[in-house]
Design an enzyme around this catalytic site. Structure first.
Site, PDB file in Angstrom:
ATOM      1  N   GLU A 127     -15.678 -58.921  15.693  1.00 13.55           N
ATOM      2  CA  GLU A 127     -16.287 -57.623  15.410  1.00 13.55           C
ATOM      3  C   GLU A 127     -17.695 -57.595  16.001  1.00 13.55           C
ATOM      4  OE1 GLU A 127     -16.240 -56.697  11.243  1.00 13.55           O
ATOM      5  OE2 GLU A 127     -17.339 -54.816  11.495  1.00 13.55           O
ATOM      6  N   ASN A 153      -9.935 -48.849   9.880  1.00 13.93           N
ATOM      7  CA  ASN A 153     -10.189 -50.120   9.176  1.00 13.93           C
ATOM      8  C   ASN A 153     -10.569 -49.845   7.726  1.00 13.93           C
ATOM      9  OD1 ASN A 153     -11.000 -53.111   9.107  1.00 13.93           O
ATOM     10  ND2 ASN A 153     -12.886 -52.094   8.419  1.00 13.93           N
ATOM     11  N   GLU A 154      -9.919 -50.538   6.813  1.00  6.94           N
ATOM     12  CA  GLU A 154     -10.270 -50.511   5.377  1.00  6.94           C
ATOM     13  C   GLU A 154     -10.674 -49.115   4.902  1.00  6.94           C
ATOM     14  OE1 GLU A 154     -13.062 -53.652   4.371  1.00  6.94           O
ATOM     15  OE2 GLU A 154     -11.536 -55.198   4.689  1.00  6.94           O
ATOM     16  N   TYR A 201     -10.290 -62.105   1.262  1.00  8.04           N
ATOM     17  CA  TYR A 201     -11.245 -63.203   1.458  1.00  8.04           C
ATOM     18  C   TYR A 201     -11.260 -64.063   0.191  1.00  8.04           C
ATOM     19  CZ  TYR A 201     -12.754 -60.801   5.675  1.00  8.04           C
ATOM     20  OH  TYR A 201     -12.776 -60.212   6.915  1.00  8.04           O
ATOM     21  N   GLU A 224      -7.208 -59.574   8.419  1.00  8.22           N
ATOM     22  CA  GLU A 224      -8.492 -60.208   8.056  1.00  8.22           C
ATOM     23  C   GLU A 224      -8.232 -61.161   6.907  1.00  8.22           C
ATOM     24  OE1 GLU A 224     -12.080 -57.910   7.468  1.00  8.22           O
ATOM     25  OE2 GLU A 224     -11.415 -56.420   8.941  1.00  8.22           O
TER      26      GLU A 224
HETATM   27  O1  AHR Z   1     -14.981 -59.358   8.393  1.00  3.87           O
HETATM   28  C1  AHR Z   1     -16.078 -58.791   7.764  1.00  3.87           C
HETATM   29  C2  AHR Z   1     -15.772 -57.435   7.156  1.00  3.87           C
HETATM   30  O2  AHR Z   1     -14.892 -57.593   6.076  1.00  3.87           O
HETATM   31  C3  AHR Z   1     -15.068 -56.446   8.047  1.00  3.87           C
HETATM   32  O3  AHR Z   1     -15.936 -55.731   8.843  1.00  3.87           O
HETATM   33  C4  AHR Z   1     -14.396 -55.533   7.061  1.00  3.87           C
HETATM   34  O4  AHR Z   1     -13.227 -54.976   7.571  1.00  3.87           O
HETATM   35  C5  AHR Z   1     -14.185 -56.393   5.846  1.00  3.87           C
HETATM   36  O5  AHR Z   1     -14.660 -55.797   4.692  1.00  3.87           O
END
Ligand code: AHR
Length: 503
Positions: free
Chosen positions: A26, A171-172, A243, A291
């Site tokens: 990114e 995205n998101e 994450y 991601e």
């Molecule tokens: O990878 C970091 C961020 O995490 C990305 O920009 C976003 O899509 C997610 O929240």
């Protein structure tokens, strides 16, 4: 302690789509600038791309890289990144409170992908923009010539179209932090319209619609159902993100987090089945887990920039997690989950690739090196190709915050019929004891061990740095053996292993 595993040649899950070993880059922090691109670096090529970074990337044989965001894409004007560099505007990036010079755009990224031997997966901006931007960008990237945008590409130095097949529809978009955030119905309609327009250009595109940003979102999993009800006939994958963090320093709970990941995957797989049957559809939509990674080490230090207290710096150090040995185990577990769900997860991207929550770190003007998590990613990508085996695992375990029983031994198995290899990726979550593990190899002409790699460390918090680049690194394993169709290995406490058998 003992564990047993049964692997049968005919007991398979699915062919593994190589693209589950993808990555993400990114325009964020130092991922692009002083990450992949640093024209003054001693290893820079004629395009200004760092050769030392390209080498580390190439070694992993990454099939696909998603670009240019991320949150960044939701206010990005791709046209800013084309044409002569000195004419490109500097813009404010609202997502990360930084400045974007646009020195790298689609041409530079495409050239870099060719250099490292990977395919592009591009995201269009459905935050501040919409159908029009998407169709123009697509024409610029994929049309051979003789139209406004394709001729501009040719004028900018690229004659052949790039023929990018994979396109992310924003995205998101479920996240209130996203520029142009929408509710599921608004987004579902916009994504369907964008997909329809893009397919009018080329029916064979693979389109990826946004699912949830994580499984803790209040809108999850209704988001997936509503969005798919609008888009099911027009898309190929639904994108998920997740994450992982060990904020309260509880290793047992941290290493059980892939239960949460597998529940997330199964819930969305069942939502796909629900929408598919409701629509009496023959199409199959899959999951693009585009991601995933460990992300928490850098949260505190990033606050100042993200809260705007540093103004609008260009390419500051952001999200620079320094990974430790414990994270090797977590990343190994995540990859095992993707292999075990090869039936529904067809694309996955480690987020991200360089400097920003990344397996590869650089110093401006200095070295590039592999972080601890580089290795499980490397082993899975290079050796985890083939068919995922449905293993029967019997392992002692423990109760964690995420499941009644978390087995100490977590394992995935891959049969590469073409090359006659069986590869096992094993993680021992036990803190103090080795586990003697027997893998019964059934239906295979028994062979011999051709590779055995082990990662252990006496300190879960050990890290690699510019000065100590191999503090945490794999070493050749020993002591594994095959007798009477059974592969036996001792898994040391808190260890990651890869064992390959020629069959
Ligand atoms: O990878 C970091 C961020 O995490 C990305 O920009 C976003 O899509 C997610 O929240």
């Amino acid at each position: 302690m003992r564990a047993t595993v049964t692997a049968h040649k005919d007991f398979t899950i699915s062919a593994i789509d190589n693209r589950v070993y993808g990555a993400f880059l990114e325009h964020l922090g130092r991922a692009i600038y002083t990450g992949i691109y640093e024209p003054d670096h001693p290893t820079a090529d004629k395009n200004g791309m760092r050769g030392d970074v390209a080498k580390l990337v190439k070694d992993v044989n990454i099939p696909v890289v998603r670009y240019p965001g991320g949150n960044f894409v939701s206010a990005y004007d791709w046209e800013d990144g084309i044409g002569p560099r000195d004419k490109r505007p500097t813009r404010l990036d609202l997502a990360w409170h930084t400045s974007e010079s646009n020195a790298v755009g689609i041409h530079e990224f495409a050239d870099w992908c060719a250099t490292v031997g990977t395919e592009m997966m591009l995201a269009v901006n459905l935050g501040s923009r919409g159908v029009d931007e998407a169709r123009n960008f697509l024409e610029y990237v994929n049309h051979p010539g003789g139209s406004y945008w394709s001729d501009k590409r040719i004028k900018n130095g690229r004659k052949e179209p790039w023929n990018v097949k994979m396109w992310c529809l924003g995205n998101e978009m479920d996240g209130p932090w996203q520029v142009g955030h929408k509710d599921a119905t608004e987004y579902g309609k916009l994504a369907a319209n964008t997909a329809r327009a893009m397919r009018m250009f080329d029916k064979s595109l693979e389109l990826i619609v946004c699912g949830s940003s994580n499984s803790d979102m209040a809108s999850y999993p209704d988001w997936e159902r509503i969005v798919l009800e609008h888009t099911y006939d027009h898309v190929d994958h639904i994108s998920l993100h997740m994450y992982f963090a060990n904020r309260d320093k509880n290793t047992a709970n941290y290493l059980a987090l892939n239960h949460k990941l597998e529940t997330y995957i199964e819930t969305v797989a069942s939502t796909i089945r629900q929408v598919k049957s409701k629509r009496k559809s023959k199409r199959q939509v899959y999951i693009s887990f585009d991601e995933w990674n460990v992300w928490y080490h850098s949260n505190q230090q990033d606050r100042k920039i993200l809260e705007g207290n540093d103004g609008w710096p260009h390419a500051p150090g952001l999200l620079e997690d320094i990974y430790n040995f414990e994270d090797v185990l977590m990343v190994g577990l995540i990859l095992n989950s993707f292999i075990r769900r090869a039936d529904v997860v067809k694309i996955a991207c480690i987020a991200q690739l360089v400097n920003v929550i990344a397996p590869i770190m650089t110093e401006k003007g200095g070295p590039a090196w592999a972080q601890t998590i580089y290795y499980p990613y490397y082993f899975a990508s290079v050796f985890g190709r083939g068919t995922a085996l449905n293993l029967i695992v019997n392992s002692p375990g423990y109760e964690s915050a995420h499941a009644e029983k978390t087995p100490y031994v977590d394992v995935s198995g891959v049969h590469d019929e073409a090359n006659g290899t069986l590869t096992f990726f094993l993680v021992n979550r036990q803190a103090t004891e080795s586990i003697d593990t027997d893998v019964s190899l059934q239906g295979f002409a028994t062979g011999k061990i051709v590779d055995h790699q082990v990662m252990t460390h006496s300190n879960l918090e050990a890290v690699n740095t510019a000065k100590k680049q191999t503090e945490v690194a794999p070493r050749k394993g020993s002591g594994a053996s095959i007798a009477n169709g059974t592969l036996s290995a001792k898994l040391p406490p808190y260890s990651y292993q890869m064992i390959r058998v020629k069959v």
